[in-house]
Design a protein around this motif. Structure first.
Motif, short mmCIF file in Angstrom:
data_model
loop_
_atom_site.label_atom_id
_atom_site.label_comp_id
_atom_site.label_asym_id
_atom_site.label_seq_id
_atom_site.Cartn_x
_atom_site.Cartn_y
_atom_site.Cartn_z
N GLY A 77 -54.78 -14.98 -17.10
CA GLY A 77 -53.38 -14.89 -16.92
C GLY A 77 -52.71 -13.91 -17.59
N GLY A 89 -45.94 -27.39 -19.57
CA GLY A 89 -45.94 -26.89 -18.06
C GLY A 89 -46.61 -28.08 -17.36
N VAL A 107 -54.23 -23.84 -11.22
CA VAL A 107 -53.04 -22.77 -11.68
C VAL A 107 -52.06 -23.50 -12.34
N THR A 108 -51.62 -23.12 -13.51
CA THR A 108 -50.62 -23.51 -14.76
C THR A 108 -49.54 -22.57 -14.93
N TYR A 109 -48.46 -23.30 -14.84
CA TYR A 109 -47.23 -22.51 -15.27
C TYR A 109 -46.29 -23.33 -16.42
N SER A 110 -46.31 -22.74 -17.62
CA SER A 110 -45.69 -23.52 -18.60
C SER A 110 -44.81 -22.63 -19.47
N LEU A 165 -48.59 -17.94 -17.46
CA LEU A 165 -49.15 -18.32 -16.15
C LEU A 165 -50.70 -17.96 -16.18
N ARG A 166 -51.47 -18.90 -15.75
CA ARG A 166 -52.83 -19.02 -16.06
C ARG A 166 -53.53 -19.64 -14.97
N ARG A 219 -43.25 -17.61 -21.81
CA ARG A 219 -43.75 -18.07 -20.54
C ARG A 219 -45.23 -17.78 -20.36
N SER A 270 -49.64 -28.32 -13.84
CA SER A 270 -50.65 -27.79 -13.12
C SER A 270 -50.88 -28.31 -11.98
#
Length: 401
Positions: free
Chosen positions: A299, A219, A241-244, A271-272, A269, A221
């Motif tokens: 997350g 993802g 903020v990370t989305y992967s 989200l963190r 998926r 960040s």
């Protein structure tokens, strides 16, 4: 009566000889081994300041044994100049370390210490600046600015003077008298003082989380960071903020399904949000920074399972051979689930900074889940549970102003 003039002349001669002998005896020789960073005063400046403070100091000549040996080392790091003076007088060695934002002030202070070591009665007051060299355009004047030349009349089309944006009007708009050249020694205003003791700026990175799901999660960040490189204890804090997503379908469940339904695979998926602090930073050079960091992150992890069932598929050839019907897997639906995620982590971050405000960075470290993602099927069977240790990687760039 003629004896007195003769004795007077003899006395004056003896006094002059004794004075010269004392002057020679008062001289103290010294040597200087000088190493300075770029932008610091030269060795000649250091020696000149010593001689201006005491008249008994003299540089030792070739092959001459000095009474005082000095070694000076100057360095500029993180907007601070540091200087070290090592002196050896006979069998006694001393060392002094000084620092100041100005390298010239450090050199002046070290020269004062050296002069006092040579001559305890050396001048300790602040030395006045040296006079400017004579101006060839103004005979007889020393240390003054060159006179502004006579103005001349401009009769040209509009243009710009130097790098300024001062437009010269056309001839019909009036005459403008300007000097043929700008005066020497232009005033350069000092930089404004910093209004805060830290830098702040954004950054972005490509991330890779291993063991958070059955397959690695890739993802992007985005973060904002705060840091200070000026203090004796550099520090850095950032909010990220990370989305992967998973790179493909994860193979979970038994290879041969025992029931009517089979699990083809699962996708995830993630989200963190992460809060990370780094202290203390290690800055071996101006363009390399190493940070040991600790973090807390929270997350959610979403999982989606794809299911299928076997469906008969007639096959004429197999039927003719008496093998019966064959089957195929037919998609029947998706099953979704969500699990909270909360971890504590450790990491190391390496920054390579081609400029003070910009840096490329590489981050890696383990995470220790406190609340782990766990997914189960309708019958309560476990599909996937994260292990007690996962791995987080990232590579990106950041800016700070």
């Amino acid at each position: 009566m003629r004896l007195f003039p003769s004795l007077f002349v003899l006395g004056v001669g003896l006094a002059a000889a004794l004075s010269a002998e004392r002057a020679d005896a008062a001289e103290r020789t010294f040597t200087v081994e000088y190493k300075a960073a770029k932008g610091c005063p030269s060795r000649e400046t250091f020696v000149d300041e010593i001689k201006r403070r005491t008249a008994v100091a003299r540089l030792a000549g070739p092959g001459e044994q000095p009474e005082v040996s000095m070694r000076v080392k100057l360095d500029v790091k993180r907007r601070k100049a540091t200087g070290r003076l090592d002196m050896t007088i006979g069998t006694t060695a001393t060392q002094r370390d000084l620092e100041d934002p100005s390298c010239a002030e450090v050199v002046s202070a070290l020269a004062l210490l050296a002069a006092l070591a040579i001559d305890p009665l050396a001048e300790t007051a602040h030395l006045p600046p040296l006079p400017l060299p004579p101006d060839p355009h103004v005979p007889g004047e020393v240390g003054t600015r060159p006179a502004i030349p006579e103005p001349k009349l401009l009769e040209t089309d509009p243009h710009y003077l130097g790098v300024t944006d001062a437009k010269v009007p056309r001839e019909r708009e009036g005459y403008l008298l300007v000097p043929a050249s700008l005066p020497a020694f232009p005033y350069v205003p000092p930089p404004p003082p910093r209004d805060r003791p830290f830098d702040v700026g954004p950054g972005t990175a490509f991330s890779l989380d291993v063991a958070t799901a059955p397959v690695p999660l890739a993802g992007v960040s985005g973060f904002i960071g705060f840091r200070s490189l000026e203090d004796d204890l550099p520090w850095s804090i950032r909010a990220e903020v990370t989305y992967s997503v998973s790179a493909g379908l994860a193979s979970i469940g038994p290879d041969e399904p025992s029931g009517a339904e089979a699990i083809e695979g699962a996708s995830f998926r993630f989200l963190r949000g992460r809060l990370e602090g780094c202290l203390p930073g290690w800055l071996p050079t101006s363009w390399v920074r190493v940070w040991p960091c600790g973090s807390l992150a929270g997350g959610a992890l979403w999982g989606q399972v794809r299911k299928s069932v076997p469906v008969p598929k007639p096959d004429e050839a197999n039927r003719f051979n008496g093998l019966g019907d064959q089957t195929k897997q037919q998609f029947v639906g998706l099953s979704e689930g969500t699990s909270p995620w909360f971890v504590g982590g450790l990491a190391g971050r390496l920054e390579l900074a081609p400029a003070e405000w910009f840096a490329f960075e590489l981050r890696a470290g383990p995470d220790f889940p406190l609340v782990r993602g766990s997914f189960k099927d309708e019958n309560g069977g476990e599909i996937f549970t994260a292990p007690p240790i996962t791995l987080s990687l990232g590579i990106g760039a950041s800016a700070a102003f």
